[in-house]
Design an enzyme around this catalytic site. Structure first.
Site: not given
Ligand SMILES: C[S@@+](CC[C@H](N)C(=O)[O-])C[C@H]1O[C@@H](n2cnc3c(N)ncnc32)[C@H](O)[C@@H]1O
Length: 415
Positions: A63, A69, A72, A146, A246, A273, A293, A345, A371
């Site tokens: 880039c 910038c 990255c 970009c 994501q 989550f 969630e 997740d 992550c």
């Molecule tokens: C990494 S994201 C994953 C979301 C989903 N699995 C996706 O792939 O789009 C983590 C998720 O956990 C939720 N979260 C954060 N803290 C939390 C908690 N204490 N209890 C339940 N969910 C939570 C966030 O709002 C978010 O939606």
């Protein structure tokens, strides 16, 4: 003018942010292991860096904005180098917990695939300028070419600038988050002037002119031409403005492929989550899903998407804070039969308490998406100590050219 003394150093490794690290530690941004570099030492930072002996992994950044910038961090390194560095981060995090596993080949999202960007936009004498903040500076770098962002975001730069001309103060740059959707751009603006009726109608007009699906100003929706929809399996979900997605569609597909493979054959699955249903909704093609969630608006979006989709099995969606109130083994009993698989997740903090409860529940199959390699490895250790096998890990690099790392991992109970 006095000459500033220059220091020479050999880069030993990369740090967590992708900076080169020399003995000291001395941090040298955009340097690679084994490189001989010189520069001016300012505390623990090397500045005004010259690469005296380049690494064999050094490449010309794809880039043209990379030099100035700050969007990255790793465009100066070959894809192979970045892949093995990211794999090594996960491997070392697991080793620190006394774990090892089989790694599947890394999946790296292509250039120009990032589906969301937050641009800084400031008013100038002539109009406005949108871009990313420069490296370690508050200066905004324009990014018309970009290589990271989806082209649909790049074409919206004039819109971001028009929004600043309409509603940014002279002092504070606007923060404009652009997200691609099936029906057009979803735009969320922060740090703008307070809304009044003149600004509301100017913004609505701009949204119409630029074909924006939805425009949100702070917490107020000021225009909705069409609901901005994300496709999760057979469902279309109108995600709340700015809520988690994501980073790339391609990365999401790779993570989902892993999750579907790990949970294959399960007829009842818990998705911890769950967000807006990225995994729950595709899983519901073949299994009943319990989606948990903490954000009520995300659960509402998931439920609406599910209701409007055809052919999906039942999803029970529940707002639940899984840190304070993890799902306990006895919570699963009212459902008649035990769930056969779990998807988890969590955010960067991981899911220490929930994972401990999952182990106690003896959930037979777990797909863990993370992550953060450090909290992932910590939670993996809890599962392995409870008798789970860590079958494989795949690094999914949807944060191309950055220091972030994402993984999907397969756990099964060994009894
Ligand atoms: C990494 S994201 C994953 C979301 C989903 N699995 C996706 O792939 O789009 C983590 C998720 O956990 C939720 N979260 C954060 N803290 C939390 C908690 N204490 N209890 C339940 N969910 C939570 C966030 O709002 C978010 O939606």
């Amino acid at each position: 003018m006095t000459d500033v003394a220059r220091t020479t150093a050999t880069i030993l490794r990369l740090g967590h942010q992708g900076d080169g690290v020399a003995h000291g530690p001395l941090y040298a941004p955009r340097c690679l292991p084994d490189e001989q570099v010189s520069g001016v030492q300012e505390g623990t930072q090397l500045t005004d860096i010259r690469i005296e002996t380049p690494s064999e992994h050094r490449i010309a950044a794809p880039c043209r904005h990379y030099k100035s910038c700050g969007g990255c961090q790793l465009q100066h390194a070959s894809d192979d180098f970045v892949a093995s560095w990211k794999l090594g981060i996960v491997e070392k995090a697991l080793q620190a917990q006394g774990l090892e596993t089989r790694f599947r080949p890394i999946h790296t999202s292509p250039a120009q695939s990032r589906r969301r960007a937050t641009l800084a936009v400031r008013r100038t004498k002539k109009g406005a300028m949108a871009g990313f903040h420069g490296r370690a500076s508050g200066v905004i770098t324009p990014i018309p070419d970009c290589q990271l962002l989806d082209p649909d975001l790049i074409v919206a730069i004039p819109l971001a600038e028009a929004l600043a001309m309409a509603g940014a103060s002279r002092k504070t740059p606007l923060s404009v988050t652009l997200t691609t959707s099936e029906t057009g751009l979803d735009v969320l603006v922060r740090d703008g002037k307070p809304l009044d009726s003149a600004l509301r109608s100017a913004l609505a007009e701009l949204a119409g002119q630029h074909g924006v699906a939805r425009l949100t100003w702070e917490d107020e929706q000021v225009a909705m031409e069409q609901p901005p929809l994300q496709a999760f399996g057979a469902a279309r979900v109108c995600t709340p403005a700015g809520s988690f997605l994501q980073a790339t569609r391609d990365g999401e597909a790779a993570l989902l492929a892993g999750v579907l493979e790990i949970t294959k054959g399960a007829k009842r699955i818990v998705d911890f989550f769950a967000g807006c249903g990225t995994f729950s909704l595709p899983l519901a093609a073949n299994a009943e899903v319990l989606a948990l969630e903490s954000e009520p608006a995300m659960i509402e979006a998931l439920e609406n998407g599910w209701r409007q989709a055809r052919g999906l099995k039942k999803i029970t969606a529940e707002v639940r804070d899984l840190f304070r109130n993890p799902l306990l083994p006895e919570d699963l009993k009212p459902f008649g039969a035990f769930y056969e698989a779990a998807v988890i997740d969590p955010p960067r903090a991981g899911a220490e308490t929930q994972v401990a409860q999952l182990a106690e529940t003896r959930m037979p199959v777990i797909a863990y998406v993370s992550c953060n390699p450090v909290t992932f490895a910590r939670d993996a250790k809890t599962l392995v100590s409870a008798g789970y096998r860590l079958n494989w890990v795949q690094v999914v690099d949807q944060f191309r050219w950055s220091a972030h790392t994402e993984v999907v991992a397969s756990f099964t109970l060994d009894d």
